[in-house]
Design a protein around this motif. Structure first.
Motif, PDB file in Angstrom:
ATOM      1  N   ARG A   3       0.744  -1.089  -0.077  1.00 24.34           N
ATOM      2  CA  ARG A   3       0.183   0.050  -0.107  1.00 24.34           C
ATOM      3  C   ARG A   3       0.874   1.403   0.021  1.00 24.34           C
ATOM      4  O   ARG A   3       1.950   1.188   0.546  1.00 24.34           O
ATOM      5  N   HIS A  14       3.842   2.407   2.761  1.00 22.10           N
ATOM      6  CA  HIS A  14       3.312   2.683   4.136  1.00 22.10           C
ATOM      7  C   HIS A  14       4.080   2.416   5.326  1.00 22.10           C
ATOM      8  O   HIS A  14       4.394   3.272   6.134  1.00 22.10           O
ATOM      9  N   THR A  78      -3.868   8.603  -4.756  1.00 18.49           N
ATOM     10  CA  THR A  78      -3.733   7.695  -3.755  1.00 18.49           C
ATOM     11  C   THR A  78      -4.550   6.566  -3.946  1.00 18.49           C
ATOM     12  O   THR A  78      -4.198   5.292  -3.919  1.00 18.49           O
ATOM     13  N   ASN A  82      -3.172   2.600  -5.191  1.00 20.11           N
ATOM     14  CA  ASN A  82      -3.524   1.429  -4.350  1.00 20.11           C
ATOM     15  C   ASN A  82      -4.502   0.624  -5.102  1.00 20.11           C
ATOM     16  O   ASN A  82      -5.085  -0.432  -4.414  1.00 20.11           O
ATOM     17  N   THR A 115      -4.593   8.070   2.971  1.00 24.40           N
ATOM     18  CA  THR A 115      -4.560   6.520   2.599  1.00 24.40           C
ATOM     19  C   THR A 115      -5.684   6.004   1.961  1.00 24.40           C
ATOM     20  O   THR A 115      -6.753   6.706   2.129  1.00 24.40           O
ATOM     21  N   LYS A 117      -7.946   2.180   0.836  1.00 27.43           N
ATOM     22  CA  LYS A 117      -7.941   0.660   0.989  1.00 27.43           C
ATOM     23  C   LYS A 117      -9.054   0.223   0.271  1.00 27.43           C
ATOM     24  O   LYS A 117     -10.096   0.839   0.159  1.00 27.43           O
TER      25      LYS A 117
END
Length: 286
Positions: A3, A14, A78, A82, A115, A117
């Motif tokens: 990531r 990360h 971002t 990812n 971040t 995910k």
């Protein structure tokens, strides 16, 4: 795939994405955050989250770190790095790094961290179809819960109480026994008289962006809504209880503190609103 995070102008793995030990977000929880749902690599409710971000920063007198267009590029990049199709992107803005002192430092640029995910939407859909459990606890947060700050320790304790009870969410209540909101959600009921209710935002609850979007959907669907607080006992006697958030969408709760809600299954209002919200969020994502 490793990531990638954005920290103060640079994209880093990360394990290398760090802030200074004297960043005020770490020292004082002196910062704010936002979370966008990601649908097909696009951000849901972008403008609503930006409006709330600017309000939170203004209330705490933290300078707005960049334009909306520049921040959108950072969020999108971002997400891209990812490889997030469906998921979440998280933004944190702190007052920045300065020698530790309670008073605001002068001329300190804010820290910006992003971040992203992936999230398995099918897993959330399966939970929504069967309904989740909830618990209740006293609300011990500070009096400015309308600001989306990173100071979330009371919310953490409430969420942990839910986990330890095998539940999904914790609904918090004030000194009068009125439900304020969930540990990470806004709370709604269809009361025993069939009235859709949620607490008004004048009560220093978080001005949920998903809540705001749902209000518009409720109006479009022709449903009657009463923005009025309800007690824990009213929630337990309700026909339906559900919670909303960018990461939760619309999630039915089928029990509270072990008490079955309605017939113990997700109700028609929550089910209808979840489908309508997901359709709109996907359609309008940018």
């Amino acid at each position: 795939m490793a990531r990638v995070a954005y920290v103060n102008g640079a994209y880093r793995p990360h394990g290398q994405a760090v802030v200074h030990i004297e960043d005020r977000g770490f020292q004082f929880a002196d910062g704010v955050y936002e979370v966008w749902g990601v649908f097909g690599g696009r951000l849901a409710d972008f403008d609503g989250h930006m409006t709330r971000l600017h309000r939170s920063l203004t209330e705490l007198q933290i300078p707005i770190p960049m334009s909306a267009a520049a921040l959108k590029r950072v969020l999108d990049e971002t997400v891209r790095r990812n490889r997030v199709g469906d998921g979440l992107v998280y933004l944190q803005v702190t007052r920045g790094t300065a020698p530790r002192d309670h008073a605001f430092p002068k001329d300190t640029p804010p820290s910006v961290i992003v971040t992203a995910k992936s999230v398995n939407l099918a897993k959330g859909e399966a939970l929504a179809e069967r309904g989740a459990a909830g618990v209740t606890r006293p609300d011990i947060r500070w009096g400015r819960c309308d600001i989306k700050t990173v100071g979330l320790l009371p919310n953490v304790l409430a969420k942990q109480a839910a986990r330890e009870a095998g539940a999904y969410e914790c609904l918090m209540f004030d000194e009068m026994g009125l439900v304020t909101e969930g540990a990470s959600t806004n709370a709604w009921i269809v009361d025993e008289n069939g009235k859709l209710r949620t607490r008004d935002i004048q009560a220093n609850i978080l001005r949920g962006v998903t809540r705001t979007q749902l209000l518009a959907i409720i109006a479009d669907e022709g449903l009657e809504l009463d923005e009025r607080p309800f007690t824990v006992d009213e929630a337990k006697r309700a026909r339906e209880v559900f919670v909303t958030a960018a990461s939760t969408f619309v999630m039915p709760l089928v029990s509270l503190d072990g008490v079955k809600i309605g017939d113990g299954r997700p109700g028609p209002v929550a089910t209808r609103l979840r489908a309508a919200y997901l359709e709109q969020a996907d359609r309008d994502a940018v």
